[in-house]
Design a protein around this motif. Structure first.
Motif, short mmCIF file in Angstrom:
data_model
loop_
_atom_site.label_atom_id
_atom_site.label_comp_id
_atom_site.label_asym_id
_atom_site.label_seq_id
_atom_site.Cartn_x
_atom_site.Cartn_y
_atom_site.Cartn_z
N ARG A 57 89.30 15.74 98.06
CA ARG A 57 87.83 15.23 98.34
C ARG A 57 87.54 16.06 99.72
O ARG A 57 86.35 16.46 99.76
N ARG A 126 95.34 23.74 94.98
CA ARG A 126 96.43 22.99 94.80
C ARG A 126 97.80 23.31 95.67
O ARG A 126 98.56 22.70 96.09
N ARG A 174 82.90 2.24 88.02
CA ARG A 174 82.18 2.79 88.95
C ARG A 174 80.76 2.52 89.07
O ARG A 174 80.01 2.77 90.29
N ARG A 197 84.76 15.02 83.94
CA ARG A 197 85.88 15.21 84.94
C ARG A 197 87.23 15.24 84.18
O ARG A 197 88.18 15.98 84.39
N ASP A 201 89.86 18.11 84.31
CA ASP A 201 91.39 17.66 84.74
C ASP A 201 92.36 17.98 83.62
O ASP A 201 93.46 18.17 84.18
N ARG A 204 92.83 22.03 82.76
CA ARG A 204 92.89 23.19 83.63
C ARG A 204 94.12 23.69 83.36
O ARG A 204 95.09 23.10 82.90
O1 CDP Z 1 88.84 8.16 92.53
P1 CDP Z 1 88.82 9.26 91.37
O2 CDP Z 1 89.85 8.82 90.25
O3 CDP Z 1 87.45 9.30 91.02
O4 CDP Z 1 88.98 10.64 91.91
P2 CDP Z 1 90.16 11.08 93.12
O5 CDP Z 1 91.56 10.39 92.38
O6 CDP Z 1 89.71 10.73 94.28
O7 CDP Z 1 90.33 12.56 92.85
C1 CDP Z 1 89.25 13.64 92.90
C2 CDP Z 1 89.20 14.64 92.21
O8 CDP Z 1 90.51 15.41 92.84
C3 CDP Z 1 89.83 14.32 90.81
O9 CDP Z 1 88.73 14.44 89.67
C4 CDP Z 1 90.78 15.63 90.45
O10 CDP Z 1 90.26 16.62 89.83
C5 CDP Z 1 91.30 16.03 91.52
N1 CDP Z 1 92.73 15.71 91.88
C6 CDP Z 1 93.69 16.37 91.51
O11 CDP Z 1 93.62 17.49 90.78
N2 CDP Z 1 95.14 16.22 91.57
C7 CDP Z 1 95.25 15.05 92.24
N3 CDP Z 1 96.64 14.76 92.53
C8 CDP Z 1 94.24 14.31 92.84
C9 CDP Z 1 92.98 14.44 92.57
#
Ligand code: CDP
Length: 244
Positions: A57, A126, A174, A197, A201, A204
Motif C-alpha cells: 500500500r 515484488r 469492509r 482484487r 491476486d 497474476r
Molecule cells: O487488507 P486487504 O486484505 O484488503 O489488503 P492488504 O493485505 O492490505 O494488501 C493490499 C494489496 O497488496 C492486496 O490486494 C494484494 O494485491 C497486495 N499484496 C500482495 O500482493 N502480497 C502481499 N504479501 C501483501 C499484499
C-alpha cells in the motif's frame, strides 16, 4: 540475530536452531480478517507482527502521488528507485513509512487498495519487498500476513495458515468498516472490488495468492475474531510443543 547458526568444520553445512526462531505465515484474500486477527495473535504470542499489505500500500501511495504509469516498465523502475519503504513500531503497533513519512493512516483508501493490487502484480515491485520482508523475518520471531508469505517469502515457516471467508462476508466487513469511519460506501461496489482484487491476486504470474500445500485452512465466515484468534494461538502452541 536470534537465529543461531553453526558452521560445520568443513564449512559447507549450516545448521539453524529452529527452536530460537518461529515464523508464522498467514495468507488469504482481501477482507478475510487477516490484519485484525494477526495483530491480536502476535500480541498474545509476543511475536513481531508484519503486515506486508501495508508495504504494498505504501508503494501504491508513492506511485499514485507521482502519477506513475505502472504499465510502463521504465516508468515503474524510475518511480521505484525514488520510493523507500520502512517499518517501525510504536507500542507494538506497526507503522509504515514512505520516504521517511509515516503514511499508516493514508494507505487505507479504496484508491490505494486498487493501486496496491495492480502494483503487486509487477515483478519489480515484488522483488523490492521480498528482500525487505525476508530480512525482517531473519532477525525476529514473526507473524507475517499477506498473499505469498507461506508460498514465496517464508516457505520454511513452522506454521502456515490460509485464512479465507466468502465474498459476501468479506464485503460486509469492509462495508461496516468504511461506514464506521464515516465514509460513503456502496455494498455492491465493495463486493465487485473484492472480486476483482481476488481475481488479480490469484491469477497474476508472479507470486499469485494460493494456499500453500502445508497450510491449515481456516474459513472465518461463521467465526468471530476471538474464535479465529484462539484457533491460531492453539495451532501455534501445538506446533511449538511438537517442535520442543
Ligand atoms: O487488507 P486487504 O486484505 O484488503 O489488503 P492488504 O493485505 O492490505 O494488501 C493490499 C494489496 O497488496 C492486496 O490486494 C494484494 O494485491 C497486495 N499484496 C500482495 O500482493 N502480497 C502481499 N504479501 C501483501 C499484499
Amino acid at each position: 540475530m536470534d537465529v543461531l547458526r553453526r558452521q560445520e568444520r568443513n564449512g559447507i553445512k549450516k545448521e539453524r536452531n529452529e527452536a530460537m526462531s518461529f515464523k508464522i505465515a498467514i495468507d488469504g484474500p482481501a477482507g478475510a480478517g487477516k490484519s485484525t486477527i494477526a495483530r491480536r495473535a502476535a500480541a498474545e504470542l509476543g511475536f513481531l507482527y508484519v503486515d506486508t499489505g501495508a508495504m504494498y500500500r505504501a508503494i501504491a501511495l508513492g506511485l499514485l502521488r507521482m502519477g506513475t504509469n505502472v504499465s510502463s516498465e521504465a516508468a515503474l523502475a524510475d518511480a521505484l528507485s525514488r520510493i523507500e519503504v520502512g517499518l517501525g513500531y510504536e507500542d507494538g503497533i506497526q507503522k509504515v513509512f514512505l520516504n521517511g513519512e509515516d503514511v499508516s493512516s493514508l494507505i487505507r483508501t479504496e484508491e490505494v487498495s486498487n493501486m496496491a493490487s495492480s502494483a503487486a502484480a509487477k515483478p519489480q515491485v515484488r522483488a523490492k519487498l521480498t528482500q525487505l520482508q525476508r530480512g525482517i523475518a531473519e532477525e525476529n520471531n514473526v507473524l507475517m500476513d499477506g498473499r505469498d508469505i507461506g508460498t514465496v517469502i517464508l516457505p520454511d515457516a513452522q506454521l502456515k495458515i490460509y485464512l479465507t471467508a466468502s465474498v459476501e462476508t468479506r464485503a460486509q466487513r469492509r462495508y461496516k468498516e468504511l461506514c464506521g469511519k464515516g465514509e460513503t460506501a456502496i455494498f455492491d461496489e465493495i463486493a465487485a472490488d473484492i472480486r476483482e482484487r481476488d481475481y488479480r491476486d490469484m491469477h497474476r504470474e508472479t507470486a499469485p495468492l494460493r494456499q500453500a500445500e502445508d497450510a491449515v485452512l481456516v474459513d472465518s465466515s461463521e467465526l468471530t475474531v476471538e474464535e479465529v484468534t484462539a484457533r491460531i494461538i492453539s495451532l501455534v502452541r501445538a506446533k511449538r510443543q511438537k517442535n520442543a
